[in-house]
Design an enzyme around this catalytic site. Structure first.
Site, short mmCIF file in Angstrom:
data_model
loop_
_atom_site.label_atom_id
_atom_site.label_comp_id
_atom_site.label_asym_id
_atom_site.label_seq_id
_atom_site.Cartn_x
_atom_site.Cartn_y
_atom_site.Cartn_z
N ARG A 162 0.82 -1.22 0.00
CA ARG A 162 0.00 0.00 0.00
C ARG A 162 0.84 1.26 0.00
O ARG A 162 0.32 2.36 0.01
CB ARG A 162 -0.98 -0.02 1.17
CG ARG A 162 -0.37 -0.23 2.53
CD ARG A 162 -1.43 -0.51 3.58
NE ARG A 162 -0.87 -0.93 4.86
CZ ARG A 162 -0.51 -2.17 5.17
NH1 ARG A 162 -0.62 -3.13 4.27
NH2 ARG A 162 -0.03 -2.47 6.35
N GLU A 247 -5.81 -0.70 6.51
CA GLU A 247 -4.96 -1.89 6.52
C GLU A 247 -3.73 -1.63 7.39
O GLU A 247 -3.16 -2.54 7.98
CB GLU A 247 -4.54 -2.28 5.09
CG GLU A 247 -4.08 -3.72 4.99
CD GLU A 247 -4.00 -4.24 3.56
OE1 GLU A 247 -4.62 -5.28 3.27
OE2 GLU A 247 -3.30 -3.62 2.73
N HIS A 278 -25.40 16.11 -1.01
CA HIS A 278 -26.79 15.73 -1.32
C HIS A 278 -27.07 14.31 -0.89
O HIS A 278 -28.04 13.71 -1.34
CB HIS A 278 -27.05 15.91 -2.82
CG HIS A 278 -26.93 17.34 -3.24
ND1 HIS A 278 -28.03 18.16 -3.42
CD2 HIS A 278 -25.84 18.11 -3.47
CE1 HIS A 278 -27.61 19.37 -3.77
NE2 HIS A 278 -26.29 19.37 -3.79
N LYS A 398 -8.55 -15.69 3.44
CA LYS A 398 -7.87 -16.32 2.29
C LYS A 398 -7.77 -17.82 2.51
O LYS A 398 -8.03 -18.61 1.61
CB LYS A 398 -6.43 -15.77 2.17
CG LYS A 398 -6.29 -14.51 1.37
CD LYS A 398 -4.79 -14.29 1.11
CE LYS A 398 -4.46 -12.85 0.89
NZ LYS A 398 -3.04 -12.58 0.83
C1 G6Q Z 1 -0.80 -4.02 0.81
C2 G6Q Z 1 -1.19 -5.40 0.95
C3 G6Q Z 1 -2.02 -5.94 -0.19
C4 G6Q Z 1 -1.24 -6.28 -1.44
C5 G6Q Z 1 -2.12 -7.12 -2.35
C6 G6Q Z 1 -1.47 -7.48 -3.65
O1 G6Q Z 1 -0.15 -3.38 1.59
O2 G6Q Z 1 -0.08 -6.16 1.20
O3 G6Q Z 1 -3.07 -5.07 -0.55
O4 G6Q Z 1 -0.79 -5.14 -2.09
O5 G6Q Z 1 -2.51 -8.28 -1.67
O6 G6Q Z 1 -0.31 -8.23 -3.44
P1 G6Q Z 1 0.68 -8.52 -4.60
O7 G6Q Z 1 1.23 -7.23 -5.10
O8 G6Q Z 1 1.74 -9.41 -4.04
O9 G6Q Z 1 -0.12 -9.22 -5.69
#
Ligand code: G6Q
Length: 436
Positions: A162, A247, A278, A398
């Protein structure tokens, strides 16, 4: 320096390679398998490998090459892929498979479908080399997929998903706005990084913003924060911030394994102004919940038309003023409002908001804005003593999905061992497929 290594040369090497590709696509020099120039760029990624790119593309669309078409596919729901590609010519389409791990279920499933689409339409597996590039840390997996090493753009484990928009994950953004604008965005990030690092706390914007967040959250019990950009180009900014903030700081265990005896990260949500006015602003003004607001506004419009911008700015100022000062009984009475309506027309006021004002939405301004929130999240995480850089909360779902997936198609697993609600849904789903 990361673990004693100066990583800057590697970073610049990747940035240069990205610029080379971006220029080729922008100039029409990147040809597909049949010799046609690529005109469509499709980023396949999810979470940190999607939300940054899509937000930045929308935010900086004003600066983008309008000859090119950009799409973003993230969801495992095939509708996302089908709708994003249905009007695209495969001969003119380049996929960027963006995945740090190159192992994420959604991204790999979508990338596989994209590969099948290209092979089916162009009738040759050799076409993959011309229609796919990858952004990843996982070189072997990228090779296994069939993407050439020269078409892979690397980043490293120390770049959190992120927090990865300014790494190679920003490749689609760089293609859209060009390397020069991308570097201007990076400069914006850097300026805010330096500000955060050097400026004393009482003048430090991310520190003040982080402390305000803690003040409302922990001392006034605010459960949420509304992010309200008065700038249409920032329409995906609240969604981007949701991941960055929630997150990072949605945790109840501290770094030394204690249960936090206090509240941590609030819920972030929002919509661009004036649309929200609105819709949900009623609750912010007169509801029973305290919702601190971050208003974001620019003094200069990128699309000045008639008096639109004056009206937009009048609205954002009015909202902040109304929240802060409200309307008293006496003011309502002076407006000659019928007595029985007066209680409904009183605004308590004293509802907090922050006004983030910049001159113009440029690439540098976006970089500063994102970095402001990144450091603000970090500031809060330090005070709450949580790790803003892990996300174990995404694991359980997951793992359960991996267990349920085979059960959906295998009637031999006669009674799946879950709770009754899950079991019933599995049976119903199997029935819909004629399996039991
Ligand atoms: C972000 C998380 C998560 C990650 C996605 C995609 O901080 O770790 O959102 O970016 O799960 O992961 P990949 O880039 O490994 O596909």
């Amino acid at each position: 320096m990361v673990d004693g290594e100066n990583v800057v040369p590697k970073v610049h090497d990747v940035l240069d390679r990205m610029a080379n590709l971006a220029n080729k696509v922008r100039n029409g020099q990147w040809k597909g398998y049949t010799g046609k120039s690529v005109r469509n760029v499709v980023n396949i990624g999810i979470g940190g490998s999607d939300l940054g790119p899509v937000m930045a593309y929308e935010a900086l669309r004003y600066y983008s090459n309008r000859e090119l078409c950009f799409r973003f596919i993230s969801n495992i729901d095939a509708t996302d892929f089908v709708e994003a590609t249905r009007d695209l010519d495969p001969e003119e389409t380049l996929f960027i498979v963006s995945s740090k791990s190159f192992n994420t279920q959604e991204t790999m499933t979508n990338a596989k479908t994209a590969r099948e689409w290209i092979i089916h339409e162009l009738k040759d597996t050799d076409a993959i080399a011309k229609h796919f590039v990858a952004v990843s840390t996982n070189i072997p997996k990228v090779k296994e997929f069939g993407i050439l090493p020269e078409n892979m753009f690397e980043f490293w484990d120390w770049v959190g998903g992120r927090y990865s928009l300014c790494s190679a994950i920003g490749l689609s953004t760089m293609i859209a706005i060009g390397p020069e604008n991308f570097h201007a965005m990076l400069d914006g990030f850097h300026q805010m990084d330096e500000h955060f690092r050097k400026v004393p706390f009482h003048k430090n914007i991310p520190v003040i913003s982080g402390l305000l967040g803690i003040w409302y959250n922990n001392f006034f019990g605010a459960q949420t924060v509304a992010v309200l950009p008065y700038e249409q180009y920032l329409k995906r900014f609240p969604a981007y911030l949701q991941q960055l903030t929630m997150e990072s700081n949605g945790k109840h265990i501290t770094i030394d394994n204690r249960e936090t005896p206090y509240q941590t990260g609030p819920v972030y949500w929002g919509e661009p102004g004036t649309n929200g006015q609105h819709s949900f602003y009623q609750l912010i003004h007169q509801g029973t919940k305290l919702v601190p607001c971050d208003f974001i506004a620019f003094t200069e419009s990128l699309n000045p038309v008639d008096n639109h911008h004056d009206l937009l700015i009048a609205n954002v100022l009015a909202q902040a003023e109304a929240l802060a000062f409200g309307k008293t009984r006496q003011e309502a009475e002076e407006e000659k409002i019928p007595e029985k309506l007066i209680p409904h027309r009183i605004f308590q006021g004293n509802r907090p908001s922050s006004m983030i004002v910049m001159d113009k939405l440029t690439p540098a301004a976006l970089g500063k804005l994102v970095a402001l929130y990144e450091h603000s999240v970090f500031t809060e995480g330090v005070i709450w003593q949580i790790n803003s850089f892990d996300q174990w909360g995404v694991e359980l779902g997951k793992n359960l999905a991996a267990k349920i997936f085979p059960e959906l198609n295998n009637a031999n697993i006669s009674s799946p061992r879950h709770d009754s609600s899950t079991n019933n849904f599995i049976q119903r789903y199997r029935k819909s497929k004629g399996l039991s």
